[in-house]
Design a protein around this motif. Structure first.
Motif: not given
Length: 522
Positions: A135, A513, A516
């Motif tokens: 990430g 990725t 988040p």
């Protein structure tokens, strides 16, 4: 303001300063701690336009050491005009060396005025921080089991946050109240009590004069005599404060004066013979003037080099030791009994309250937070032989991590807030580059190693190797202090140089990725 040290700063590789960036994104920034360092960095980032910032604070209020230290007599030992932010000078200081409550109030007002307070999450203790390769971010775990995700991690927990209580034999049997100065309990009653104080450091020399005369008797246990200098304190009158509010530029004058004074003390502890001789003479004159008893004067005369431990500014400590209701004990403590302290000469010194003025675990940076970088590297393992960081902020293998008040950024003679501001400016430049996109920043191992080698070379010849202190690890490495003057550090950190840092390859960084959740509390 600038100054010189007579020696060159630790080497740094050449590189351009961070350029202007168009269309930059806003990185998610997590700051651990909300003392002077954490607030300084948050303010710098907000001023630079990066508002996805969260400060994770384990306690129930902002303030760092000024929240934690509330013992009687607690005050600043650096004059307030310099122990404050250059961008938030305070016209309302009541005196040159204000109390802890006044400093805490100033810091909290700054946090409010600068928009920092709204970004602080209280009672949130970070236990783990792990770099997520896929990430390309930091994943933080709190004591409550919550996860916080950030692109940039800034630990600002400081060097003076973990009190040290010596393991004295029999301490568990003591029937009175025992307390460390950094964890003072307001329910502890000293009025009319027999109080024993272990230690003669910066906290003890403030506490003992504050309670002498209130307590029935005070016994001070000294291992080594500290070097002291007169404390030129004074009250600030209403006229001065009014003038500062009307003409804020006037506040720059006392700030410059204090700076000049700290240059002299800085020269003394960094090897200037004339400055050192001047301060030693002044300290000896203070002892002779304030302590008439030759036996007591001999016991409070230091036998270690001046500056190898912190030099203490006080005008009350020595006269207090001469009081009839205060005893200075230089015999070694062998045990704590149910109602007192026994020393090597066989005497038991009765007490109702036992106070530990025994300092902090300053060399154990970030403990007990578990920090894991690239390839599973643990920071505590990297620092097994002593903490080190490039410019006190960056460690190879720990991308996008920047420490505040990290290794070798302590100052034994001037305002640490000045260092915090220098670090905040540097970190804001780093975040600006990160915001431009691309792989994360990881300081080059060769750059960090060369910097540390030169730093340790300079420290090896410094006064701080002259005795064992909280500046050094048990192995003898000086890990807390900067070897030069504050102006040198400011120049060394003035420009973030991208060439000092490598970029993690796209494959390792896991670009692509999905991003988040934001670090900012919602």
């Amino acid at each position: 303001m600038t100054d010189t040290t007579g020696s060159s700063p630790p080497s740094r590789s050449a590189g351009r300063e961070v350029p202007d960036v168009a269309g930059a994104r806003t990185p998610r920034v997590a700051i651990i701690g909300s003392g002077f360092g954490g607030v300084a960095v948050a303010a710098a980032l907000l001023r630079a336009g990066y508002d996805d910032v969260v400060l994770l604070e384990r306690a129930d209020g902002i303030g760092g050491v000024w929240r934690d230290n509330s013992y009687p007599g607690c005050a600043c030992d650096i004059p307030a005009p310099l122990y404050s932010y250059s961008f938030a000078l305070n016209p309302d200081w009541s005196r040159r060396f204000p109390s802890h409550a006044e400093i805490l109030g100033y810091l909290r007002r700054c946090a409010d005025d600068l928009g920092v307070t709204a970004r602080v999450r209280l009672r949130t203790e970070v236990t783990d921080a792990t770099w997520d390769e896929a990430g390309s971010c930091w994943r933080l775990r709190t004591g409550a089991g919550e996860e916080v995700v950030a692109d940039v991690l800034i630990p600002a927990v400081g060097q003076l946050s973990r009190p040290v209580v010596p393991a004295l034999p029999g301490a568990h049997r003591f029937r009175g109240r025992a307390v460390h100065t950094a964890r003072w309990d307001p329910t502890v009653r000293v009025d009319g009590a027999r109080v024993a104080v272990v230690g003669t450091g910066a906290s003890a020399i403030q506490l003992v004069p504050a309670i002498a005369g209130r307590a029935a008797h005070v016994t001070v246990f000294q291992r080594t005599a500290p070097w002291t200098l007169p404390k030129p304190d004074r009250r600030y009158g209403a006229l001065r404060r009014s003038a500062y509010r009307r003409w804020p530029w006037l506040m720059r004058l006392p700030r410059a004066g204090v700076w000049a004074m700290t240059v002299v003390t800085g020269l003394a502890v960094t090897g200037n013979r004339a400055a050192g001789a001047l301060l030693r003479t002044l300290s000896a004159a203070q002892r002779r003037w304030q302590v008439r008893d030759p036996d007591l004067r001999a016991r409070i005369t230091p036998d270690e080099p001046m500056g190898c431990k912190r030099v203490l500014f006080t005008s009350d400590w020595l006269p207090t030791l001469a009081r009839p209701d205060v005893d200075l004990v230089t015999e070694k403590i062998v045990e704590v009994t149910a109602d007192g302290v026994r020393t090597a000469d066989g005497r038991t010194h009765p007490c109702d309250v036992l106070v530990y003025g025994t300092g902090f675990a300053a060399t154990d940076f970030l403990t007990p937070i578990r920090v894991t970088g690239r390839a599973g590297r643990r920071l505590d393992e990297v620092w097994r032989d002593g903490a080190h960081a490039y410019l006190g902020m960056a460690v190879p293998g720990f991308p996008n991590l920047f420490l505040v008040y990290g290794p070798n950024t302590n100052t034994g003679n001037t305002s640490v807030v000045y260092f915090h501001e220098a670090q905040a400016r540097y970190i804001a430049q780093a975040v600006r580059l990160i915001a431009a996109g691309g792989p994360p920043l990881d300081v080059r191992a060769d750059v960090a190693a060369a910097y540390d080698a030169e730093l340790q070379r300079r420290l090896a010849g410094s006064v701080w190797t002259g005795c064992q202190s909280w500046y050094r690890t048990p192995g003898g490495r000086v890990v807390t202090n900067w070897p030069g003057l504050a102006g040198e550090y400011r120049r060394a950190t003035a420009r973030f140089r991208p060439a000092d840092y490598g970029r993690i390859s796209p494959a390792a960084a896991g670009r692509g990725t999905p991003a988040p959740p934001s670090a900012t509390p919602r």
